[in-house]
Motif scaffolding. Structure first.
Motif, short mmCIF file in Angstrom:
data_model
loop_
_atom_site.label_atom_id
_atom_site.label_comp_id
_atom_site.label_asym_id
_atom_site.label_seq_id
_atom_site.Cartn_x
_atom_site.Cartn_y
_atom_site.Cartn_z
N THR A 271 -7.00 -3.09 10.48
CA THR A 271 -6.30 -2.11 11.04
C THR A 271 -5.33 -2.02 11.90
O THR A 271 -4.49 -1.76 10.92
CB THR A 271 -7.63 -0.59 11.17
OG1 THR A 271 -8.44 -0.80 10.21
CG2 THR A 271 -6.79 0.32 10.95
N THR B 223 -1.46 -2.18 9.67
CA THR B 223 -0.72 -1.25 9.56
C THR B 223 0.98 -1.12 10.83
O THR B 223 1.29 -0.41 10.15
CB THR B 223 -1.65 0.03 10.87
OG1 THR B 223 -3.11 0.44 10.38
CG2 THR B 223 -0.99 0.98 11.10
N THR C 29 1.66 2.44 3.24
CA THR C 29 1.42 3.37 3.71
C THR C 29 0.51 3.31 4.94
O THR C 29 -0.41 2.13 4.56
CB THR C 29 1.62 5.29 3.06
OG1 THR C 29 -0.61 4.79 2.56
CG2 THR C 29 1.89 5.33 1.92
N GLU C 30 0.99 3.38 5.83
CA GLU C 30 -0.52 3.79 7.17
C GLU C 30 -1.90 4.30 6.34
O GLU C 30 -3.16 3.15 6.49
CB GLU C 30 0.21 4.43 8.28
CG GLU C 30 -1.46 4.26 8.90
CD GLU C 30 -0.27 4.96 9.68
OE1 GLU C 30 -2.28 4.96 11.23
OE2 GLU C 30 0.49 5.30 10.53
N GLU C 31 -1.93 5.02 4.97
CA GLU C 31 -3.24 5.40 5.18
C GLU C 31 -3.84 4.32 4.07
O GLU C 31 -5.05 4.01 3.77
CB GLU C 31 -2.95 6.59 3.84
CG GLU C 31 -2.58 7.85 4.90
CD GLU C 31 -1.51 8.23 6.00
OE1 GLU C 31 -0.89 8.73 6.52
OE2 GLU C 31 -0.26 7.50 5.24
N ALA D 174 -5.21 1.53 5.76
CA ALA D 174 -6.38 2.05 6.45
C ALA D 174 -7.80 1.67 4.96
O ALA D 174 -8.91 1.12 5.41
CB ALA D 174 -6.71 3.04 7.02
N THR D 175 -7.76 2.36 3.93
CA THR D 175 -8.77 2.02 2.78
C THR D 175 -8.47 0.40 2.42
O THR D 175 -9.35 0.65 2.57
CB THR D 175 -7.34 2.99 1.49
OG1 THR D 175 -7.48 4.53 2.20
CG2 THR D 175 -8.77 2.63 0.28
#
Length: 202
Positions: A96, A100, A186-188, A191-192
């Motif tokens: 992660t 990221t 994106t960062e999200e 993470a996903t």
């Protein structure tokens, strides 16, 4: 847009006289990385790097066989610290964190534009494609595979995973959104990706 700096300080010039080889090399890499990030491959030339580094073209060609080789080494001299792969012992946290950092590098700095240009140019320039694989994509892939292999040895991942495919699924998805931006990188999203993939790896 965030600014990137090399992972070392190019030694200060000592005025007149011959500079040590390691100092000249460091100054060339600094100039190459800065020029590439500022102007992209379209504005990147050996002549400009030589002028900024105060080195001769002959010296540059002694260490780098092509413009592409110098551009890739200069690029990694600048982005290397950002892409350092952590090894905390927790593969989920490490993946992660690294993914990221990669996303922020691609979206918050000029590195994303430069990488897109390099990949595009490599499709019609076999020499650049070879250099890109040799000096950037293959070493970066190996670091990811090594991290996953360590996680398997620690019992955090199933022993039958295909580490090469996992690298493709994680970073390949990010490159897809970088190059074909019909969905945001994106960062999200990073993470996903890790969360979804981990469900099948443990």
């Amino acid at each position: 847009m965030a600014q990137l700096t090399p992972d070392y300080e190019a030694p200060r010039r000592r005025g007149r006289g011959r500079r040590p080889a390691d100092q000249v090399r460091a100054e060339i890499l600094t100039a190459a990385g800065n020029l590439l990030l500022a102007e992209g491959m379209a504005g990147f030339t050996i002549e400009k790097v030589a002028a900024q580094a105060g080195a001769s073209r002959m010296t540059i060609y002694k260490w780098w066989p092509s413009k592409g080789a110098l551009a890739l080494d200069g690029y990694f001299a600048v982005v290397g610290p950002v892409l350092a792969f952590p090894d905390t012992g927790d593969i989920v946290a490490d993946l992660t964190s690294q993914l990221t950092a990669f996303v922020h590098l691609m979206t918050d700095t000029s590195a994303g534009r430069v990488v897109s240009q390099l990949i595009a140019q490599a499709q019609i320039d076999p020499d650049l494609a070879a250099v890109y694989r040799e000096r950037y994509s293959v070493p970066r892939r190996a670091i990811g595979v090594e991290a996953l292999t360590r996680a398997v040895a620690r019992g955090q991942l199933r022993p039958d995973i295909d580490a090469e495919s996992v690298v493709d699924q994680l970073w390949g998805a990010c490159y897809h959104r970088l190059l074909i931006p019909d969905q945001p990188l994106t960062e999200e999203f990073a993470a996903t990706l890790v969360d979804n993939l981990m469900r099948g790896l443990r």
